[in-house]
Scaffold this motif. Sequence first.
Motif, PDB file in Angstrom:
ATOM      1  N   ASN A 143       0.907  -1.269   0.004  1.00 10.08           N
ATOM      2  CA  ASN A 143      -0.143  -0.002   0.016  1.00 10.08           C
ATOM      3  C   ASN A 143       0.745   1.249  -0.050  1.00 10.08           C
ATOM      4  OD1 ASN A 143      -1.698   2.342   0.716  1.00 10.08           O
ATOM      5  ND2 ASN A 143      -3.336   0.703   1.658  1.00 10.08           N
ATOM      6  N   ASN A 205      -6.843   4.039   3.640  1.00 11.06           N
ATOM      7  CA  ASN A 205      -5.354   3.862   3.783  1.00 11.06           C
ATOM      8  C   ASN A 205      -4.761   3.906   5.120  1.00 11.06           C
ATOM      9  OD1 ASN A 205      -5.104   3.261   1.047  1.00 11.06           O
ATOM     10  ND2 ASN A 205      -4.627   5.291   0.572  1.00 11.06           N
ATOM     11  N   ASN A 242      -4.290   5.972  -7.299  1.00  8.52           N
ATOM     12  CA  ASN A 242      -4.374   5.803  -6.043  1.00  8.52           C
ATOM     13  C   ASN A 242      -5.839   6.220  -5.138  1.00  8.52           C
ATOM     14  OD1 ASN A 242      -1.902   4.865  -5.853  1.00  8.52           O
ATOM     15  ND2 ASN A 242      -1.065   7.237  -5.646  1.00  8.52           N
TER      16      ASN A 242
END
Length: 261
Positions: A143, A205, A242
């Motif tokens: 990630n 995230n 993203n």
Amino acid sequence: MSASGSITDPQQITSPRGTPTDPAQAARHLVALACRVLAQQGLAEDVLGHVSLRTEDGGLYVRCRGPRERGLLFTDPDDVHAVGLDDNDPLADSYQVPNELPIHREVLRARPDVRAVVHVHPPAVIAADLAGLSLRPIVGAYNIPAMRLAHEGIPVYPRGVLINRPELGKDVAAVLGDKPTCVLRAHGIVATGDSVQQAVVRALNLDALARITLYAGQHGKVPPELPADDIAELPDLGSHFNDAQVWLNRVARLDHAGLGL
């Protein structure tokens, strides 16, 4: 969408089925969809949390509580209302602004670059912080955006209180500074972005990094940070990859579960 692939209009990239053509309705639809995404992904467990979007006239659209409150997973565009940065006029139809509206107002006031603010209560982030596990750049290609958030530093607001007064909102904005995200100790997080999509994906995230941090530390070992050479090797894949593509994936999951708008 700009030529570079970044999201420049917060009304763009909301759902494969499109959005209302009226700008105000499109904004309300987008904020409602964001609330559903965050709830389905476990960052908002019930009725707590809210998302806001700056309006062109200097106010904001924000998720409010209404007479038929069912929680963030079931947010409808009717739950999203326009309020000013300063006024406290009552809303129509028995809706109430969030108690922690000062988070949104003071962050937007302090950060002209921010168009959207997310405040939710992800359990993994709270647990990691309370366990003394800092969110560090321990992941790489798993990630990359999460790694970059950690590498740049994720500030922590040290008080576990409701941010229900302007002075507390100013304190949170000051701790956030120019960073994209902030942890509120024993409380939740603040995530910002130049679009609702970006703010939501940053929150996701942060949660992903916290979960990995908890897993990696469950046997009492502190995982090493990613080496500097590896960090330098990782590319910036851009906002289109993203943010926009991750957003569309999460919206598709909503649709698959029958929870889309």
